[in-house]
Scaffold this motif. Structure first.
Motif, PDB file in Angstrom:
ATOM      1  N   PRO A 116       0.821  -1.207   0.000  1.00 46.27           N
ATOM      2  CA  PRO A 116       0.000   0.000   0.000  1.00 46.27           C
ATOM      3  C   PRO A 116       0.858   1.261   0.000  1.00 46.27           C
ATOM      4  N   GLN A 117       1.975   1.197   0.744  1.00 45.08           N
ATOM      5  CA  GLN A 117       2.856   2.347   0.816  1.00 45.08           C
ATOM      6  C   GLN A 117       3.439   2.663  -0.568  1.00 45.08           C
ATOM      7  N   ALA A 118       3.937   1.598  -1.226  1.00 47.54           N
ATOM      8  CA  ALA A 118       4.537   1.773  -2.539  1.00 47.54           C
ATOM      9  C   ALA A 118       3.490   2.299  -3.518  1.00 47.54           C
ATOM     10  N   ARG A 119       2.292   1.769  -3.408  1.00 52.24           N
ATOM     11  CA  ARG A 119       1.244   2.144  -4.352  1.00 52.24           C
ATOM     12  C   ARG A 119       0.721   3.554  -4.106  1.00 52.24           C
ATOM     13  N   ALA A 120       0.722   3.949  -2.839  1.00 51.66           N
ATOM     14  CA  ALA A 120       0.170   5.259  -2.515  1.00 51.66           C
ATOM     15  C   ALA A 120       0.951   6.368  -3.210  1.00 51.66           C
ATOM     16  N   GLN A 121       2.240   6.123  -3.437  1.00 52.05           N
ATOM     17  CA  GLN A 121       3.065   7.155  -4.059  1.00 52.05           C
ATOM     18  C   GLN A 121       2.998   7.104  -5.575  1.00 52.05           C
ATOM     19  N   ALA A 122       2.575   5.953  -6.109  1.00 53.80           N
ATOM     20  CA  ALA A 122       2.650   5.794  -7.558  1.00 53.80           C
ATOM     21  C   ALA A 122       1.571   6.609  -8.252  1.00 53.80           C
ATOM     22  N   THR A 123       2.002   7.347  -9.250  1.00 56.89           N
ATOM     23  CA  THR A 123       1.105   8.208 -10.002  1.00 56.89           C
ATOM     24  C   THR A 123       1.348   7.963 -11.487  1.00 56.89           C
ATOM     25  N   ALA A 124       0.273   7.944 -12.248  1.00 59.16           N
ATOM     26  CA  ALA A 124       0.422   7.847 -13.710  1.00 59.16           C
ATOM     27  C   ALA A 124       0.136   9.212 -14.312  1.00 59.16           C
ATOM     28  N   PHE A 125       0.894   9.554 -15.337  1.00 57.04           N
ATOM     29  CA  PHE A 125       0.695  10.808 -16.064  1.00 57.04           C
ATOM     30  C   PHE A 125       0.384  10.436 -17.513  1.00 57.04           C
ATOM     31  N   VAL A 126      -0.766  10.879 -17.979  1.00 52.70           N
ATOM     32  CA  VAL A 126      -1.199  10.536 -19.337  1.00 52.70           C
ATOM     33  C   VAL A 126      -1.268  11.817 -20.175  1.00 52.70           C
ATOM     34  N   SER A 127      -0.558  11.812 -21.326  1.00 51.42           N
ATOM     35  CA  SER A 127      -0.617  12.986 -22.211  1.00 51.42           C
ATOM     36  C   SER A 127      -1.816  12.821 -23.141  1.00 51.42           C
ATOM     37  N   ASN A 128      -2.615  13.884 -23.262  1.00 46.33           N
ATOM     38  CA  ASN A 128      -3.817  13.821 -24.098  1.00 46.33           C
ATOM     39  C   ASN A 128      -3.662  14.733 -25.305  1.00 46.33           C
ATOM     40  N   GLU A 129      -3.644  14.083 -26.467  1.00 46.93           N
ATOM     41  CA  GLU A 129      -3.421  14.780 -27.726  1.00 46.93           C
ATOM     42  C   GLU A 129      -4.599  15.692 -28.067  1.00 46.93           C
ATOM     43  N   GLY A 130      -5.804  15.221 -27.800  1.00 47.15           N
ATOM     44  CA  GLY A 130      -7.008  15.969 -28.180  1.00 47.15           C
ATOM     45  C   GLY A 130      -7.309  17.119 -27.239  1.00 47.15           C
ATOM     46  N   SER A 131      -7.235  16.876 -25.926  1.00 47.34           N
ATOM     47  CA  SER A 131      -7.638  17.906 -24.957  1.00 47.34           C
ATOM     48  C   SER A 131      -6.486  18.789 -24.499  1.00 47.34           C
ATOM     49  N   HIS A 132      -5.283  18.579 -25.066  1.00 53.46           N
ATOM     50  CA  HIS A 132      -4.142  19.453 -24.769  1.00 53.46           C
ATOM     51  C   HIS A 132      -3.829  19.504 -23.276  1.00 53.46           C
ATOM     52  N   ASP A 133      -3.795  18.344 -22.639  1.00 50.79           N
ATOM     53  CA  ASP A 133      -3.485  18.353 -21.204  1.00 50.79           C
ATOM     54  C   ASP A 133      -2.872  17.025 -20.766  1.00 50.79           C
ATOM     55  N   VAL A 134      -2.534  16.987 -19.478  1.00 53.42           N
ATOM     56  CA  VAL A 134      -2.014  15.757 -18.872  1.00 53.42           C
ATOM     57  C   VAL A 134      -2.962  15.367 -17.751  1.00 53.42           C
ATOM     58  N   SER A 135      -3.405  14.116 -17.763  1.00 51.29           N
ATOM     59  CA  SER A 135      -4.226  13.614 -16.661  1.00 51.29           C
ATOM     60  C   SER A 135      -3.295  13.011 -15.625  1.00 51.29           C
ATOM     61  N   VAL A 136      -3.452  13.435 -14.367  1.00 51.12           N
ATOM     62  CA  VAL A 136      -2.648  12.897 -13.266  1.00 51.12           C
ATOM     63  C   VAL A 136      -3.520  11.869 -12.549  1.00 51.12           C
ATOM     64  N   VAL A 137      -3.090  10.620 -12.582  1.00 50.33           N
ATOM     65  CA  VAL A 137      -3.926   9.542 -12.044  1.00 50.33           C
ATOM     66  C   VAL A 137      -3.264   8.935 -10.813  1.00 50.33           C
ATOM     67  N   ASP A 138      -3.974   8.969  -9.693  1.00 50.64           N
ATOM     68  CA  ASP A 138      -3.489   8.305  -8.487  1.00 50.64           C
ATOM     69  C   ASP A 138      -3.773   6.814  -8.650  1.00 50.64           C
ATOM     70  N   LEU A 139      -2.711   6.011  -8.641  1.00 53.46           N
ATOM     71  CA  LEU A 139      -2.894   4.592  -8.963  1.00 53.46           C
ATOM     72  C   LEU A 139      -3.437   3.780  -7.787  1.00 53.46           C
ATOM     73  N   ALA A 140      -3.375   4.327  -6.570  1.00 53.69           N
ATOM     74  CA  ALA A 140      -3.955   3.620  -5.426  1.00 53.69           C
ATOM     75  C   ALA A 140      -5.479   3.682  -5.492  1.00 53.69           C
ATOM     76  N   THR A 141      -5.994   4.855  -5.760  1.00 58.79           N
ATOM     77  CA  THR A 141      -7.453   5.020  -5.820  1.00 58.79           C
ATOM     78  C   THR A 141      -7.994   4.882  -7.242  1.00 58.79           C
ATOM     79  N   ARG A 142      -7.059   4.871  -8.240  1.00 54.57           N
ATOM     80  CA  ARG A 142      -7.438   4.802  -9.656  1.00 54.57           C
ATOM     81  C   ARG A 142      -8.372   5.926 -10.056  1.00 54.57           C
ATOM     82  N   ARG A 143      -7.996   7.122  -9.640  1.00 53.25           N
ATOM     83  CA  ARG A 143      -8.789   8.304  -9.965  1.00 53.25           C
ATOM     84  C   ARG A 143      -7.906   9.399 -10.532  1.00 53.25           C
ATOM     85  N   VAL A 144      -8.508  10.211 -11.412  1.00 53.43           N
ATOM     86  CA  VAL A 144      -7.795  11.398 -11.906  1.00 53.43           C
ATOM     87  C   VAL A 144      -7.827  12.432 -10.779  1.00 53.43           C
TER      88      VAL A 144
END
Lengths: 325, 290
Positions: free
Chosen positions: A15-43
């Motif tokens: 849980p500790q390792a996962r709590a820190q893990a974040t995914a960053f997704v580049s979006n070509e269409g919406s011109h932004d980056v989605s920051v996703v918390d991988l523990a809760t699986r939410r943007v």
């Protein structure tokens, strides 16, 4: 008593390792980056950018995020500010710099020391090395026509640049900042990745529908892996931290291909979403993440079960994905 | 056949532009002398009369300039030689890019019947060239009339069917169209694309065979495993039975460009899918004499 200890260890560490893990997704269409918390699986945040976001990388310390942005319609010789590698401070999620690189930045890689960016210049037939401290070009090297994918070896010595029109792979020696070898690969090479031990180089070819396995020392072709009879349109490629699995996404088949690195055979084909191009793997190798361009989401794949275990809706036309430790 | 005055001007301007570009490369680019190995020199002729000669020449020139860029990495070289008289083709050429004329293409193919050079058909759609007049060293990048007919039938309401259009964007078509426009200040037409593709295919064959000898090039072009990327989204290859390039064509329907055949599913191989256009192996009237 081994199992309970292992269980306890996993329960206390995961849980500790996962709590820190974040995914960053580049979006070509919406011109932004989605920051996703991988523990809760939410943007948890969306970082707005000046243009179409494609290539995306984290600094080795996970503190800085680099994203290539460009205009929606590339114009040769354009001086638009949207054409840049945008530097983002991960802690504050604020843009701290924009490095101008060529007129249509798409793919790049960072050296393991975080000091240099190597970027392909699609309309120039060159690759540019940029000092991350100053944002200044330090070298421009002639590679193939329509350069695309860039990969840096784990020791930081070699940079591989694919070129889509000339179906070539150029190898740059970073010590000399010189192209030291050029190889012909399959049609429309899109992305490259080194194995963690630096021994292998994997190159996807979108039109041939193949992955070339190359000996990173001798540059000899070891094997050509054909995906879905050559009709998979593979783009993104990543190697698991233990080097045992190579993950490739097929844009035409909507699948993640898990390849056994020892036998160079596809061991699993996992449907992930529409037109996946970006792929990343967690630091512990337990999860693989794909950016699905036409489903506007990312898929979370359990690497042991080879199954999609979660999905997170992101921005419009997600392109690339990186994951922090 | 005579050069028209505008084309003469265009050709001499191109030479000047080319010289200055080469000079600029030499001055500004860091040359990797180790990589400039000796290698095969691909000499391609292009007919300067018939059809849209400028479009054809410019497409071939872009192909040759890209081959020269690639030669910086792989060694060898490529040259484009304008041919004013189709009846007098220099023996040193590996290939000749023909024009829109059935008679001229047939004459070129018959004179090169023993493989003195390859004839690349980029602008003549006549089925006859893929049928009774087919030849072992004649390759067709231009779609055949049979393919165009099938495409019209598959795309209801098509006002025109083309091999290429300057407005195409998908599958890297935008980058190719941008390169062409930037270099020549006009749109890439079907003839330009076909001439560019012919040079690209010949140069790739040269690199893979490490030879620009016509028999070696023909060998590579006709291999079952050989395929090329023409910025049309799927691998393109020459049909073994008549040397016609398998490819998508684009139907203009109500102001839009529609891919024909319509996008294949991943379950169908590109080869099978693209063979839905034109004359199949069982219906061919081509018999290569070797």
């Amino acid at each position: 008593m081994k199992a309970p200890i292992a269980f306890l260890l996993a329960a206390s560490l995961a849980p500790q390792a996962r709590a820190q893990a974040t995914a960053f997704v580049s979006n070509e269409g919406s011109h932004d980056v989605s920051v996703v918390d991988l523990a809760t699986r939410r943007v948890v945040a969306t970082i707005k950018l000046a243009g179409r976001a494609r290539g995306i990388h984290l600094s080795p310390d996970d503190r800085t995020l680099y994203v290539a942005t460009s205009e929606d319609k590339p114009r040769p010789g354009s001086t638009s500010k949207a054409n840049a590698i945008t530097v983002i401070d991960v802690a504050t999620r604020k843009i701290i710099a924009m490095h101008r690189i060529g007129s249509d930045p798409e793919q790049f890689a960072l050296t393991p020391d975080g000091r240099f960016i190597y970027a392909s210049n699609e309309d120039g037939g060159t690759a540019t090395a940029v000092d991350t401290r100053t944002g200044k070009d330090v070298a421009t090297l002639v590679v193939g026509i329509e350069p695309e994918g860039v990969a840096v070896s784990p020791d930081g010595r070699w940079i591989a640049v694919t070129a889509e029109t000339s179906n070539s792979l150029s190898i740059i020696d970073r010590k000399k900042n010189k192209v030291v070898d050029n190889l012909l690969v399959d049609l429309r090479p899109r992305a490259a990745a080194f194995s963690p031990d630096g021994a292998r180089l994997y190159v996807t070819a979108e039109i041939s529908g193949t992955v070339s396995v190359i000996d990173a020392k001798t540059h000899a072709l070891i094997k050509t892996i054909v995906l879905n009879r050559g009709e998979a349109k593979p783009v993104g490629v990543v190697v698991s931290p233990d080097g045992r699995r190579v993950y490739v996404v097929g844009g035409a088949t909507g699948a993640l291909y898990a390849i056994d690195a020892a036998s160079n055979a596809v061991v699993a084909t996992i449907p992930v979403g529409k037109r996946p191009w970006g792929v990343a793997v967690s630091a512990d190798g337990k999860f693989v993440y794909t950016a699905n361009g036409m489903s506007n989401d990312m898929a979370i794949v359990d690497a042991a079960a080879n199954k999609v275990v979660g999905r997170v809706g992101v921005g419009q036309r997600p392109w690339g994905i990186v994951v922090s430790r | 056949m005579l050069l028209t005055p505008p084309l003469i001007r265009r050709l001499s301007i191109d030479r000047l532009t080319f010289l200055s570009t080469t000079l600029a490369f030499a001055v500004f680019r860091e040359f990797n002398t180790d990589a400039r190995l000796r290698g095969p020199v691909l000499r391609i002729g292009v007919l300067t009369a018939g059809g849209d000669a400028v479009a054809r020449h410019d497409g071939a020139l872009l192909g040759v300039e890209e081959a020269k860029h690639s030669a910086e990495l792989f060694g060898g070289d490529a040259e484009l030689i304008p041919i004013e008289n189709a009846a007098r083709v220099p023996a040193s050429l590996a290939a000749v890019i023909a024009n829109d004329s059935l008679e001229t293409t047939r004459m070129l193919a018959s004179r090169a019947a023993s493989g003195a050079h390859l004839i690349m058909n980029v602008d003549c759609t006549a089925d006859d060239l893929r049928g009774p007049s087919c030849a072992a060293f004649l390759f067709h990048v231009a779609p055949s009339d049979a393919m165009l007919r099938d495409a019209r039938a598959q795309a209801g309401g098509a006002t025109d069917v083309v091999a290429w259009d300057g407005a195409l964007t998908r599958f890297g078509a935008d980058t190719l169209n941008d390169r062409f426009r930037k270099r020549f200040n006009r749109s890439m037409t079907s003839a330009s694309w076909a001439a560019w593709f012919a040079v690209k295919a010949l140069w790739e064959s040269t690199l893979r065979m490490k030879s620009a000898e016509p028999h070696q090039l023909a060998d590579y072009l006709t291999r079952d495993t050989t395929q090329f990327d023409g910025h049309k989204g799927r691998p393109l290859s020459f049909r073994s039975w008549d040397h016609q390039l398998r490819q998508f064509v684009y139907a203009r329907v109500g102001g839009k460009l529609v891919d024909v055949p319509q996008s294949p599913t991943p379950e169908t191989t590109s080869r099978d899918f693209l063979d839905k256009l034109g004359t199949g192996a069982s219906a061919t009237t081509c018999h290569f004499r070797s």
